[in-house]
Write a protein that holds these residues in place. Structure first.
Motif, mmCIF file in Angstrom:
data_model
loop_
_atom_site.group_PDB
_atom_site.id
_atom_site.type_symbol
_atom_site.label_atom_id
_atom_site.label_comp_id
_atom_site.label_asym_id
_atom_site.label_seq_id
_atom_site.Cartn_x
_atom_site.Cartn_y
_atom_site.Cartn_z
ATOM 1 N N UNK A 1 -45.004 97.990 -13.656
ATOM 2 C CA UNK A 1 -45.263 96.581 -13.974
ATOM 3 C C UNK A 1 -46.071 96.470 -15.262
ATOM 4 N N UNK A 2 -47.074 97.308 -15.401
ATOM 5 C CA UNK A 2 -47.898 97.299 -16.617
ATOM 6 C C UNK A 2 -47.074 97.686 -17.839
ATOM 7 N N UNK A 3 -46.133 98.598 -17.656
ATOM 8 C CA UNK A 3 -45.254 98.996 -18.758
ATOM 9 C C UNK A 3 -44.414 97.808 -19.229
ATOM 10 N N UNK A 4 -43.904 97.042 -18.275
ATOM 11 C CA UNK A 4 -43.050 95.900 -18.606
ATOM 12 C C UNK A 4 -43.839 94.719 -19.169
ATOM 13 N N UNK A 5 -45.132 94.671 -18.891
ATOM 14 C CA UNK A 5 -45.970 93.560 -19.369
ATOM 15 C C UNK A 5 -46.947 94.043 -20.444
ATOM 16 N N UNK A 6 -46.512 95.006 -21.224
ATOM 17 C CA UNK A 6 -47.351 95.615 -22.259
ATOM 18 C C UNK A 6 -47.991 94.570 -23.171
ATOM 19 N N UNK A 7 -47.170 93.710 -23.734
ATOM 20 C CA UNK A 7 -47.663 92.735 -24.716
ATOM 21 C C UNK A 7 -48.480 91.625 -24.050
ATOM 22 N N UNK B 1 -53.741 104.924 -31.115
ATOM 23 C CA UNK B 1 -54.780 105.698 -30.438
ATOM 24 C C UNK B 1 -54.833 105.425 -28.931
ATOM 25 N N UNK B 2 -54.749 104.156 -28.528
ATOM 26 C CA UNK B 2 -54.860 103.825 -27.114
ATOM 27 C C UNK B 2 -53.801 104.499 -26.275
ATOM 28 N N UNK B 3 -52.538 104.428 -26.725
ATOM 29 C CA UNK B 3 -51.450 105.023 -25.959
ATOM 30 C C UNK B 3 -51.456 106.544 -26.034
ATOM 31 N N UNK B 4 -52.035 107.106 -27.088
ATOM 32 C CA UNK B 4 -52.135 108.564 -27.200
ATOM 33 C C UNK B 4 -53.283 109.089 -26.342
ATOM 34 N N UNK B 5 -54.472 108.515 -26.526
ATOM 35 C CA UNK B 5 -55.665 109.022 -25.844
ATOM 36 C C UNK B 5 -55.607 108.801 -24.333
ATOM 37 N N UNK B 6 -54.893 107.771 -23.889
ATOM 38 C CA UNK B 6 -54.834 107.480 -22.451
ATOM 39 C C UNK B 6 -54.034 108.520 -21.679
ATOM 40 N N UNK B 7 -53.471 109.508 -22.382
ATOM 41 C CA UNK B 7 -52.799 110.610 -21.696
ATOM 42 C C UNK B 7 -53.771 111.700 -21.262
ATOM 43 N N UNK B 8 -55.002 111.645 -21.747
ATOM 44 C CA UNK B 8 -55.977 112.670 -21.379
ATOM 45 C C UNK B 8 -56.184 112.776 -19.872
ATOM 46 N N UNK B 9 -56.249 111.656 -19.118
ATOM 47 C CA UNK B 9 -56.418 111.785 -17.662
ATOM 48 C C UNK B 9 -55.333 112.597 -16.977
ATOM 49 N N UNK B 10 -54.099 112.589 -17.511
ATOM 50 C CA UNK B 10 -53.057 113.434 -16.926
ATOM 51 C C UNK B 10 -53.462 114.908 -16.992
ATOM 52 N N UNK B 11 -53.977 115.319 -18.151
ATOM 53 C CA UNK B 11 -54.382 116.713 -18.320
ATOM 54 C C UNK B 11 -55.561 117.053 -17.416
ATOM 55 N N UNK C 1 -49.290 99.190 -21.707
ATOM 56 C CA UNK C 1 -48.790 100.563 -21.695
ATOM 57 C C UNK C 1 -49.935 101.563 -21.555
ATOM 58 N N UNK C 2 -51.056 101.275 -22.197
ATOM 59 C CA UNK C 2 -52.224 102.142 -22.029
ATOM 60 C C UNK C 2 -52.669 102.155 -20.568
ATOM 61 N N UNK C 3 -52.710 100.978 -19.953
ATOM 62 C CA UNK C 3 -53.101 100.882 -18.546
ATOM 63 C C UNK C 3 -52.053 101.534 -17.643
ATOM 64 N N UNK C 4 -50.799 101.514 -18.081
ATOM 65 C CA UNK C 4 -49.752 102.213 -17.327
ATOM 66 C C UNK C 4 -50.091 103.687 -17.195
#
Length: 261
Positions: free
Chosen positions: A211-217, A49-59, A229-232
């Protein structure tokens, strides 16, 4: 400042250098572990859900940008044709929201194509817009299809390689590096508009997103609520918003002689 007459050499020279470096590097495969994101929690029946819903700001940013750039606002630009490059960029953000959400519902190489193609559309439209503003409108419009072909083509080349069992991300990575370097270097050319420093902020937000993508975990282990990744996604959407903010606030630079495109 770099004279505008030197801009073609700059664009070509950077492309040659980055292309040569990419060819000298060994092939870069897409790690299958890439799809194993830290936050796989579902909510309301939506997986990841986090990685899916965080795309809403793009739209949201994309739609907001299209509203801002309605035909009646063409006067914001020294040449009305510049507007179309930003229109395509904001439309690309909307496509990014759908493509990235589709990918994160069930991450795989097959779906990743639909995540990366819209991102390249956004990148290349922004790059063409900056070239139009800092070099000439004619150069930006002429290079727009070339840049789009290179960006989208880099994703297709990677995917075609994956289907043959030897995917290679060098071309895809080289196109992104080229876009970032040119965005920064053209800021050394005389501006037609104020607030040129905002492009540097956009690049900074993109770097933060990577950087956030690379430090996901690591981020998820630290804060537990949101993953890297959500913060990315949020940082990348913020970069889109910063462009929107720039377009709303900037003014034409007085005293420049407009070049014939």
């Amino acid at each position: 400042m770099i004279p505008r007459s030197k801009a073609p050499l700059l664009l070509i020279g950077v492309a040659i250098v980055i292309g040569a470096i990419a060819l000298l590097l060994p092939p870069i495969p897409q790690p299958l572990a890439y799809h194993n994101f830290a936050d796989q929690r579902g909510w309301f029946g939506v997986p990841n859900f986090g990685d899916v819903a965080s795309n809403l700001p793009f739209a949201i940013v994309g739609l907001w940008g299209l509203i801002l750039l309605s035909p009646r606002d063409a006067a914001k630009f020294t040449d009305p044709r510049e507007r179309w490059l930003y229109v395509i960029m904001f439309a690309g953000l909307i496509l990014t929201a759908f493509g990235s959400a589709y990918y994160h519902l069930a991450p795989s190489n097959t779906r990743l194509v639909w995540d990366r193609i819209p991102i390249m559309i956004v990148f290349m439209a922004l790059l063409a817009a900056v070239i139009a503003e800092r070099v000439s409108v004619g150069a930006g419009l002429w290079l727009f299809p070339v840049l789009q072909a290179a960006g989208v083509g880099s994703v297709i080349v990677w995917r075609a390689g994956e289907l043959r069992g030897h995917g290679d991300l060098r071309f895809y990575a080289a196109v992104q590096v080229y876009a970032i370097l040119i965005l920064l270097l053209v800021l050394l050319l005389p501006p037609r508009y104020s607030r040129g420093i905002d492009f540097a902020v956009v690049v900074g937000l993109y770097v933060l997103a990577k950087i956030l993508e690379e430090t996901d975990r690591q981020v998820f282990a630290l804060v537990h609520i949101l993953s890297g990744h959500t913060l990315k996604h949020l940082a990348a959407a913020a970069a889109g918003y910063w462009i929107l903010r720039m377009l709303k606030k900037r003014q034409r630079v007085v005293g420049l002689i407009r070049e014939n495109p």
